[in-house]
Enzyme design. Structure first.
Site, PDB file in Angstrom:
ATOM      1  N   ARG A  29       9.002  13.411  43.485  1.00  0.00           N
ATOM      2  CA  ARG A  29       9.253  14.615  44.282  1.00  0.00           C
ATOM      3  C   ARG A  29       9.782  15.772  43.434  1.00  0.00           C
ATOM      4  NH1 ARG A  29      12.716  12.384  48.971  1.00  0.00           N
ATOM      5  NH2 ARG A  29      13.379  11.074  47.232  1.00  0.00           N
ATOM      6  N   ASN A  47       8.709  11.971  51.097  1.00  0.00           N
ATOM      7  CA  ASN A  47       8.213  10.588  51.101  1.00  0.00           C
ATOM      8  C   ASN A  47       7.732  10.258  52.499  1.00  0.00           C
ATOM      9  OD1 ASN A  47       8.794  10.049  48.437  1.00  0.00           O
ATOM     10  ND2 ASN A  47      10.807   9.173  48.882  1.00  0.00           N
TER      11      ASN A  47
END
Ligand SMILES: [Fe+3]
Ligand SMILES: [Mg+2]
Ligand SMILES: [Zn+2]
Ligand SMILES: [Zn+2]
EC number: 6.2.-.-
Lengths: 753, 330
Positions: A29, A47
């Site tokens: 990320r 996620n």
């Protein structure tokens, strides 16, 4: 990696990307955040149960999509990216959104060795991680071995008991940090602590002491690898007579001093999983490290603790002209699984180690060090564990959820989910209670971390294996898979092959479909079925498993077969049972075997190399170590009705006074040529040219490369195990694949060939 | 022996043989049944078929083995064996002299044990329908009040007492079968254990929880069964288990482990810890228990494993083998 969806006409629109693979807990990320910021895009990353979802909008969105797989973080693995246009939202900011909870369908990644950035922090006096043995980030550190279950978040790992300090908490929350959501983040203020000072550990090693340290997946025993007395002491205390020890060196530069390594071997050594790599030994270390063997297993530091120890050894305890090498062997008592509990370790290692170094970060899941070699330019696993597990094997198609429980020795288990097969770490032998418990824990841990409920359990045909009994007690539907069929299927599964294919399985022992002792088999595999096209000529196996431990018995069996029984008692005069064994061979009722492993034992026994083995495979390894040039014995074999007999070759090896070097070269070259001839005939008869090569004997690098080369020269397409070991460690994958194919067959076609 | 023609004469010949060999008042009555008095208390009954090869082995034959085996099955409940019955299936062509030897050793074994074979039957079957001779035997015995031995009664902490060396019978049979002679001949341990069992009960009373004669499958099978029934595990010390050197050497030769090999004159007892010393002393004082040993203990174990600390220091599972001992090493 595959790309799907419409990725055209991107400008002015918002794109939604779904990324699947190993993309959680690996700094993915922050990576996406950085990339999106670089291209000045708006949107978010989060996620989700399947991996990561990204939405981006802005002028350079297409550049972002192109760059995404190219610059990914080191531990990330992208299996699939799908891109779909969605309605624009005119967002200019890019942000990381909190994870959504849901059904788990992503996974934990494998443990990774300390990354270069962490390593420089470790030795940077200005860093807050200076000399901290637990420094890690999203690019490195423990994962699989500290995870209790999914999702992989700090509260479900062994780190839950350590409250982050303010600085760590800030790093953890900072999307630009290498430690953004690094679940194992820790520093000297807030993280785990080591029980001893590095200088004391190094001093103990330098003084010839045996030190146990708590590593990533279990305890390791360390001592000076150049100190013969120390190594002998370790052998004595571990009650390990001959079995080779692996060695650790501080850096890749130190390898040249102890082994002849090629570029491929060094590259494998330096990969993030940091396996033990077998290389040609220069015999510069204590002779007791690997008695009678030509190869030595070497590994590099895995954890910051290893780096600190080697730094101390190579500076404070510097030795002129040579860098430090230590033994690094798992601290498991006599064949049992690795220890992981501090108290248990202290109790059981007290008699072995002079110093026991522990820390307060629990090991949730044990994982041995992985062992690999480079054979004919490719990685060949000997033991697949830490650093590789739980990376899945991609299957050719989506299959029902299956649990395969493997065999009894060098066990692994496999769980399938979708089109992936998750093969567990090396569990070990199931003849101890600890082994069986570890097996059961591993099954439980795999099923729960993968969130899978198997519909079928696949197991070996052998009734007396703990794994078979576990399957029988489960109450689930069972599919029994013949041992060598599973060996073949393991290779086929890796290569996405459903057949038809030939398979040459050169192995030790497995129960045959006819109840016999199989081991050297030529099979025709088609979907879930197989046909036994041929096998090695049966040899007497006097004393069952005893014969597998004592190669002189197999040599005696050969002499008996050559009608030279009279030579047995004199040749093996050192064996108290020689005369009685000779009498026994004359009686009916001695079991026979078609084992290839026992053929190696027979050859080693005839050449006098290893009359009695102290560890599995010792005779074959010592035989291999004697080979200078493989040579082919003229008329060294016969093939009749599919039965390959090496008796003409064995007769030559049985000659009095044959030089073991000549004999070993003759054995390897002739066996390989005979196998290629054998496969070639089957290929002409069946019209099938693809041949899977499997079984424990393919750990033998010379045999393996000779057969592979011969097959290619004969116009055949040989397939070798790449992701799994060829021995019983790969069995569970093959069992799972056969069970899957059986379940996928149209109704009414079940049954074995 | 012949089958069919001359059957009547043959039957008389055979029954005469058995009457003489077993010699007791019941058989002399020549009835199809035998009557005996029943006293108050609990009786036990057992039945077993004896199918062995070879029929004659060092230390006995199928006849003495059948008597001992049946007596032992009764004795393992703590009971006093009283009466036996025997049924013989004889293959046509079987030598009369062999049958006579077998019958006589049965009579002698019963007599020595103080029990009576009070009912019997013989059938001669066609060649190929039986392998020489099969014996089927039933026995009854009387249990003393308050005695209740059973495989589900072992408790954690109990001691495991073994009456003597392992493997003698199985190895005697196998070395005969495989023709692997040893310098000293290995003799079967075939024996009736009821007086040893009685001495142990007298010494240990309620402290004895379970007794077993570890026959087929050996001590491994016996202890695994007790572990399963009692829902616990056992830890054994290999160094404490007596094995004769010749037996150990032959097991090594054949690739067997003494703990899996059959015995016909040994018992294993699971005994409460505070009675263990007294029971062991009583065993050692008895001629059939002079090599008795405390070989381990019952432990809590949800897997119900029988484990053995080997002479090499490791502790491994002593498996319950299904079928014969198959190879395992790959
Ligand atoms: Fe195998
Ligand atoms: Mg019985
Ligand atoms: Zn790092
Ligand atoms: Zn901190």
């Amino acid at each position: 990696m595959t790309m799907g969806g419409e990725a055209t006409a991107l400008d002015g629109r918002r794109l939604r990307l779904h990324v699947r693979g190993a993309v959680q807990g690996v700094g993915f990320r922050p990576y996406v955040y950085g990339l999106a910021t670089r291209y000045r895009l708006g949107g978010f990353v989060a996620n989700d149960p399947h991996g990561v979802i990204i939405e981006v909008e802005g002028e350079r969105a297409s550049d972002f999509v192109a760059a995404l797989p190219l610059e990914k973080p080191p531990l990330a693995r992208i299996d699939e990216i799908s891109v779909h246009p969605v309605g624009a939202m005119a967002s200019e900011e890019f942000c990381i959104r909190a994870s959504k909870q849901g059904r788990v369908s992503t996974r934990i990644v494998a443990d990774a060795a300390t990354c270069p950035e962490c390593l420089s922090e470790l030795f940077d006096p200005a860093s807050r991680f200076h000399r901290y043995p637990f420094v890690n980030c999203t690019h490195c550190g423990p994962r699989y071995t500290i995870a209790e279950r999914l999702p992989y978040d700090r509260p479900t790992t062994a780190m839950k008991r350590f409250a982050m300090c303010k600085v760590c908490a800030d790093d953890y929350a900072d999307a630009r940090s290498r430690r953004f959501h690094a679940e194992a983040i820790a520093c000297p203020q807030c993280g785990p602590r080591l029980s001893h000072e590095i200088q004391d550990i190094a001093a103990a090693i330098a003084a010839g002491k045996i030190v146990a340290i708590k590593g990533l997946g279990g305890y390791q025993l360390i001592c000076d690898a150049r100190d013969e007395a120390a190594v002998q002491r370790l052998r004595q205390r571990k009650e390990r007579d001959q079995k080779p020890f692996a060695v650790m060196v501080g850096s890749v530069d130190a390898v040249a001093g102890i082994a002849d390594a090629d570029a491929a071997e060094l590259a494998l050594l330096e990969m993030a999983p940091r396996p033990i790599v077998l290389m040609t030994s220069r015999h510069r270390l204590a002779p007791a490290i690997a008695p009678g063997l030509s190869r030595i297993g070497i590994m590099l530091p895995v954890t910051p603790l290893h780096h600190l120890i080697f730094e101390a050894l190579n500076s404070v305890h510097k030795r002129a002209g040579e860098s430090w090498a230590t033994v690094a062997t798992s601290a498991n008592p006599g064949g049992e699984p690795l220890l992981l509990d501090n108290r248990e370790a202290e109790l059981r290692l007290a008699g072995i180690a002079d110093l026991i170094v522990t820390h307060d970060r629990d090991i949730v899941t044990r994982a041995d060090d992985s062992v690999a070699a480079v054979v004919a330019g490719r990685t060949r696993f000997i033991r697949r564990a830490r650093g590789y597990v739980p990376e899945p094997v991609r299957l050719a198609q989506t299959v029902p959820p299956i649990l395969a429980v493997g065999g009894a020795l060098k066990s692994t288990v496999t769980v399938t989910r979708g089109n992936e097969a998750f093969v567990s770490q090396h569990i070990g032998d199931l003849d101890t209670a600890e082994g069986v418990r570890f097996f059961e824990e591993t099954v439980g841990h795999l099923l729960s971390t993968l969130d899978v409920e198997p519909v079928v359990i696949a197991h070996d045909l052998h009734p007396n294996m703990a794994s078979t009994r576990f399957a029988e007690a489960s109450g689930k539907r069972l599919i029994a898979v013949q041992h060598h069929h599973a060996h073949a299927a393991s290779v086929m599964a890796e290569h996405g092959l459903t057949g038809p294919a030939l398979a040459l399985v050169l192995d030790g022992f497995g129960q045959g479909s006819d109840g016999g002792n199989w081991g050297g088999e030529l099979l025709l595999c088609q979907s879930a079925q197989f046909r036994r096209l041929g096998h090695l000529a049966p040899m007497m196996l006097p004393g069952g498993d005893r014969a597998a431990r004592e190669p002189w018995r197999m040599a005696a069996s050969v002499l008996h077969g050559l009608r030279r029984s009279d030579a047995i008692a004199t040749r093996f005069a050192a064996q108290p049972q020689a005369a009685r064994l000779c009498a026994m061979l004359e009686q009916p009722g001695v079991p026979v075997t078609t084992s290839a492993g026992r053929l190696f034992d027979a050859a080693a026994g005839l050449l006098g190399l290893c009359p009695v083995q102290s560890y599995e495979g010792e005779a074959a390894m010592k035989l291999e170590a004697h080979v200078r040039t493989p040579r082919i014995a003229k008329s060294g074999w016969t093939i009749e009705d599919g039965v390959l007999s090496l008796f003409p070759l064995l007769a030559r090896l049985a000659a009095e006074g044959i030089d073991p070097v000549d004999g070993a070269g003759l054995f390897h070259g002739t066996l390989a040529a005979a196998c290629v001839d054998w496969i070639g005939r089957a290929a002409r008869e069946t019209g099938i040219t693809t041949v899977a090569l499997s079984g424990g004997c393919f750990l033998n690098a010379i045999l393996s490369s000779e057969i592979e080369r011969g097959c290619i020269a004969a116009g055949l397409s040989p397939l070798l195990p790449r992701q799994m070991p060829p021995n019983d460690g790969g069995l569970s994958l093959g069992q799972a694949w056969i069970a899957a194919l059986k379940l996928l067959e149209p109704q009414g076609q079940e049954g074995t060939a | 022996l012949s089958h069919g023609a001359g059957g009547r004469a043959m039957a008389q010949l055979i029954s005469g043989l058995f009457h003489q060999a077993f010699g007791n008042e019941w058989l002399a009555g020549s009835n199809d049944q035998s009557a005996f008095d029943v006293t108050a208390g609990r009786m036990v009954m057992t039945t077993d078929g004896y199918v062995i090869s070879p029929l004659f082995f060092p230390g006995g034959n199928i006849g003495s083995l059948a008597v001992h085996g049946t007596i032992n099955d009764i004795a393992m409940s703590g009971a006093r064996p009283l009466y036996l019955s025997a049924s013989f299936i004889i293959e046509e062509g079987f030598r009369f002299s062999d049958l006579k030897t077998i019958a006589e050793s049965m009579g002698a074994a019963a007599c020595a044990a103080g029990v009576y074979i009070i009912a019997g039957d013989t059938k001669v079957v066609e060649r190929g329908k039986a392998d020489g001779l099969f014996i089927s035997m039933t026995g009854i015995g009387l249990v003393a009040d308050g005695l209740d031995l059973s495989a589900d009664k072992a408790k954690v902490g109990d001691r495991v007492l073994l009456s003597g060396s392992l493997g003698d019978h199985g190895v005697a049979i196998m070395s005969k079968r495989q023709n692997v002679a040893f310098q000293t001949e290995i003799v079967s341990d075939s024996a009736a254990l009821h007086s040893l069992a009685a001495a142990m009960v007298a010494a240990g009373g309620g402290g004895i929880r379970v007794m077993r004669d570890p026959t087929r499958g050996g001590l491994a099978a016996a202890l695994n069964e007790i572990a399963l029934q009692s829902e616990l595990g056992f830890h054994l010390q290999e160094s404490m288990i007596p094995v004769k050197p010749a037996v150990a050497a032959t097991c090594e030769l054949l690739g067997l482990e003494p703990i899996h090999v059959a015995n016909e004159g040994k018992l294993v007892a699971i005994v409460a810890p505070d009675s263990a010393d007294a029971v062991l002393a009583a065993m050692k004082a008895h001629p059939l228990g002079s090599n008795a040993a405390d070989i381990g203990e019952a432990v809590a174990d949800d897997h119900k494993f029988v484990q053995m600390t080997t002479d090499f220091g490791g502790r491994r599972i002593v498996d319950w083998l299904w079928g014969e001992q198959l190879p395992r090493i790959c």
